[in-house]
Design a protein around this motif. Structure first.
Motif, PDB file in Angstrom:
ATOM      1  N   ILE A 138      35.134 -24.547  10.812  1.00 23.05           N
ATOM      2  CA  ILE A 138      35.295 -26.167  10.783  1.00 23.05           C
ATOM      3  C   ILE A 138      34.761 -26.168   9.974  1.00 23.05           C
ATOM      4  N   LYS A 139      34.387 -27.745   9.406  1.00 18.44           N
ATOM      5  CA  LYS A 139      33.803 -27.963   8.889  1.00 18.44           C
ATOM      6  C   LYS A 139      33.488 -29.674   9.354  1.00 18.44           C
ATOM      7  N   ILE A 140      31.852 -29.498   9.031  1.00 19.68           N
ATOM      8  CA  ILE A 140      31.529 -30.810   9.856  1.00 19.68           C
ATOM      9  C   ILE A 140      30.774 -31.697   9.028  1.00 19.68           C
ATOM     10  N   LEU A 141      31.152 -32.857   8.603  1.00 20.50           N
ATOM     11  CA  LEU A 141      30.391 -33.517   7.784  1.00 20.50           C
ATOM     12  C   LEU A 141      30.122 -34.524   8.705  1.00 20.50           C
ATOM     13  N   ASN A 142      28.457 -35.243   7.497  1.00 18.07           N
ATOM     14  CA  ASN A 142      27.694 -36.550   8.071  1.00 18.07           C
ATOM     15  C   ASN A 142      26.445 -36.193   8.805  1.00 18.07           C
ATOM     16  N   ILE A 143      26.434 -35.048   9.047  1.00 18.54           N
ATOM     17  CA  ILE A 143      25.112 -34.593  10.381  1.00 18.54           C
ATOM     18  C   ILE A 143      23.546 -34.895   9.654  1.00 18.54           C
ATOM     19  N   ASN A 144      23.568 -34.838   8.709  1.00 19.16           N
ATOM     20  CA  ASN A 144      22.106 -34.875   7.756  1.00 19.16           C
ATOM     21  C   ASN A 144      21.888 -36.642   7.951  1.00 19.16           C
ATOM     22  N   SER A 145      23.097 -37.292   6.920  1.00 19.88           N
ATOM     23  CA  SER A 145      22.866 -38.248   7.751  1.00 19.88           C
ATOM     24  C   SER A 145      22.806 -38.695   8.267  1.00 19.88           C
ATOM     25  N   THR A 146      23.661 -38.552   9.730  1.00 22.31           N
ATOM     26  CA  THR A 146      23.519 -38.949  11.138  1.00 22.31           C
ATOM     27  C   THR A 146      22.004 -38.912  11.729  1.00 22.31           C
ATOM     28  N   LEU A 147      22.015 -37.636  11.736  1.00 23.21           N
ATOM     29  CA  LEU A 147      21.010 -37.501  12.440  1.00 23.21           C
ATOM     30  C   LEU A 147      19.191 -37.240  11.396  1.00 23.21           C
ATOM     31  N   ALA A 148      18.992 -38.191  10.258  1.00 26.87           N
ATOM     32  CA  ALA A 148      18.857 -38.287   9.448  1.00 26.87           C
ATOM     33  C   ALA A 148      16.926 -36.505   9.184  1.00 26.87           C
ATOM     34  N   ILE A 149      18.125 -35.872   8.765  1.00 23.54           N
ATOM     35  CA  ILE A 149      17.773 -34.233   8.803  1.00 23.54           C
ATOM     36  C   ILE A 149      17.987 -33.676   7.626  1.00 23.54           C
ATOM     37  N   SER A 150      17.256 -33.459   6.224  1.00 22.75           N
ATOM     38  CA  SER A 150      17.575 -32.317   5.382  1.00 22.75           C
ATOM     39  C   SER A 150      17.477 -31.117   5.802  1.00 22.75           C
ATOM     40  N   THR A 151      18.080 -30.735   4.165  1.00 21.99           N
ATOM     41  CA  THR A 151      18.156 -29.782   4.657  1.00 21.99           C
ATOM     42  C   THR A 151      17.632 -28.923   4.309  1.00 21.99           C
ATOM     43  N   ASP A 152      16.572 -28.740   3.785  1.00 27.13           N
ATOM     44  CA  ASP A 152      15.266 -27.841   3.615  1.00 27.13           C
ATOM     45  C   ASP A 152      14.178 -27.887   5.080  1.00 27.13           C
ATOM     46  N   ASP A 153      14.875 -28.600   5.975  1.00 24.69           N
ATOM     47  CA  ASP A 153      14.237 -28.661   6.563  1.00 24.69           C
ATOM     48  C   ASP A 153      13.876 -27.017   7.534  1.00 24.69           C
ATOM     49  N   PRO A 154      13.550 -26.143   7.749  1.00 24.98           N
ATOM     50  CA  PRO A 154      13.585 -24.688   8.412  1.00 24.98           C
ATOM     51  C   PRO A 154      14.152 -24.492  10.067  1.00 24.98           C
ATOM     52  N   ASN A 155      14.775 -25.714  10.508  1.00 25.08           N
ATOM     53  CA  ASN A 155      15.433 -25.309  11.444  1.00 25.08           C
ATOM     54  C   ASN A 155      16.782 -25.764  11.300  1.00 25.08           C
ATOM     55  N   ILE A 156      17.278 -25.916  10.211  1.00 30.51           N
ATOM     56  CA  ILE A 156      18.570 -26.697  10.179  1.00 30.51           C
ATOM     57  C   ILE A 156      19.539 -26.379  10.612  1.00 30.51           C
ATOM     58  N   VAL A 157      19.585 -25.193  10.457  1.00 29.84           N
ATOM     59  CA  VAL A 157      20.818 -24.148  10.795  1.00 29.84           C
ATOM     60  C   VAL A 157      20.988 -24.600  12.447  1.00 29.84           C
ATOM     61  N   ASP A 158      19.292 -24.229  12.862  1.00 27.37           N
ATOM     62  CA  ASP A 158      19.845 -24.360  14.546  1.00 27.37           C
ATOM     63  C   ASP A 158      20.486 -25.765  15.040  1.00 27.37           C
ATOM     64  N   HIS A 159      20.134 -26.595  14.170  1.00 28.73           N
ATOM     65  CA  HIS A 159      20.823 -28.421  14.136  1.00 28.73           C
ATOM     66  C   HIS A 159      22.451 -28.414  14.104  1.00 28.73           C
ATOM     67  N   TYR A 160      22.499 -27.534  13.312  1.00 33.32           N
ATOM     68  CA  TYR A 160      24.022 -27.333  12.663  1.00 33.32           C
ATOM     69  C   TYR A 160      24.693 -26.473  14.001  1.00 33.32           C
ATOM     70  N   ILE A 161      24.179 -26.276  14.358  1.00 29.90           N
ATOM     71  CA  ILE A 161      24.672 -24.789  15.779  1.00 29.90           C
ATOM     72  C   ILE A 161      24.860 -25.803  16.556  1.00 29.90           C
TER      73      ILE A 161
END
Length: 398
Positions: A138-161
């Motif tokens: 599954i390829k998911i687009l626009n999570i960072n811009s929609t949720l206003a979170i950075s890829t450098d967030d220490p919990n970014i993988v948890d947000h994606y999952i």
């Protein structure tokens, strides 16, 4: 070509050696890496070769599972029943231009990308390298811009999952497609052709490839774990746990509403002992009734039926009513189906059959259901729990 790639790697801060073999393949290596990575050269479109290399090195790896960069995450998917290998061969769900232009979180389900395939081969020690089209993602687009979170967030993988599990819940609750996030640890083949065919057909009926809402993370996690289990009494109890999770919250809410009604009434006075005594009696009555059966009824009343009129309730829950009327033969009359207490009784008593093995328990339950009956009860509790999640503290993402 070699110079162009070297310049590209410098631009994206990758320290590596570049070699071109037979003018057909680019090999990129570093002495500190466990392995090299290679790319085929597309002589008709060298720009695309450079883009592939750039995309690969911009990706961050999620061990065994996927990869991500800004506003893009890719995760391997599989049938929830699969232990090894792929069960989604040939599935391709691609959002159309209208859905893409609408913005928000959108997704695609199709063969895993070259980038992810190469990352898996580079980081993992498989018996043989993975090849194109072996797995689905599954390829998911626009999570960072929609949720206003950075890829450098220490919990970014948890947000994606978490977002991925929201999508999987939608597919399960709306289209009866049970999928899971899948870590590729072994490359053993999977060949349950019937299940692959059925799931592929159901997936092709999915038209909306966007996520408009997010659901409660705790309930979502309970649902996801239950979905992964094989049919058993414990799977029924795992779905039941979703309802149980909000028992006390709903019970307390009902009590507070009743107490507020009394306090805010025209006649009530906190200085009048009789008035206060009446309010205490209301609380005591609630405490007397405070058992799991009553809590279950309140949860179903609030988050399953809600304020829906009887006629709309019957139409909205045709799948559940069909199970109750035709497959279990427990509720036949319309009045019985409208009464939420009857559904609560059925769900609760089967829960008791699954759990009570104490010889000294006041009410004796023994589990005597066939595997087919167990499967039907699991279908029932799964549908009910999905409806509860869909109505409980849902957040709009757009």
């Amino acid at each position: 070509m070699e110079e162009q790639i070297t310049e590209l790697l410098k631009k994206i801060n990758i320290d590596a050696k570049v070699e071109v073999e037979d003018n057909e393949e680019v090999i990129i290596s570093n002495n500190s890496w466990a392995d090299y990575v290679s790319f085929s050269i597309d002589h008709e479109n060298l720009e695309e070769t450079l883009n592939q290399i750039e995309r690969y090195f911009k990706m961050r790896y999620i061990p065994y599972l996927g990869c991500y960069c800004d506003n893009y995450v890719e995760l391997i998917l599989n049938l929830s029943s699969v232990t090894w290998g792929s069960g989604l061969d040939g599935v391709a769900l691609i959002p159309d231009e209208t859905q893409i232009s609408d913005g928000g979180i959108i997704y695609e389900i199709s063969s895993y990308s070259h980038e992810l395939m190469k990352l898996l081969n580079f980081h993992q020690d498989y018996q043989s390298d993975l090849e194109e089209d072996w797995f689905t993602s599954i390829k998911i687009l626009n999570i960072n811009s929609t949720l206003a979170i950075s890829t450098d967030d220490p919990n970014i993988v948890d947000h994606y999952i978490y977002i991925a599990k929201n999508i999987l819940f939608d597919l399960s609750s709306r289209h009866s497609v049970d999928l899971k996030l899948y870590e590729i640890i072994d490359d053993t083949e999977y060949d349950d052709a019937d299940e692959v065919f059925d799931t592929s057909n159901r997936l092709q009926e999915v038209n909306v490839l966007s996520l408009k809402h997010s659901y409660d993370s705790d309930l979502l996690e309970y649902y996801y774990k239950a979905q992964m289990m094989d049919d058993s009494k414990f799977k029924y109890l795992a779905f039941y746990q979703i309802l149980e999770c909000i028992f006390d919250e709903v019970f307390q809410y009902e009590l507070v509403q009743d107490v507020k009604q009394v306090i805010n009434s025209n006649w009530f006075s906190s200085y009048n002992d009789d008035h206060v005594t009446q309010m205490i009696k209301i609380v005591e009555q609630y405490n007397i009734k405070k058992n799991d059966h009553e809590k279950l009824r309140l949860v179903l009343e609030k988050y399953f039926k809600g304020e829906t009129h009887d006629s709309a309730y019957l139409v909205a829950n045709k799948d559940i009513i069909f199970i109750l009327q035709n497959r279990l033969g427990l509720l036949k009359k319309e009045d019985e189906l409208k009464n939420i207490s009857n559904l609560a009784k059925i769900i609760y008593e089967f829960r008791c059959e699954c759990t009570h093995s104490n010889r000294k328990f006041t009410t004796k339950y023994s589990f005597e259901k066939t595997n087919d009956e167990l499967h039907i009860y699991i279908e029932l509790i799964k549908l009910v729990s999905a409806r509860i999640i869909s109505n409980y503290k849902v957040k709009n993402l757009i």
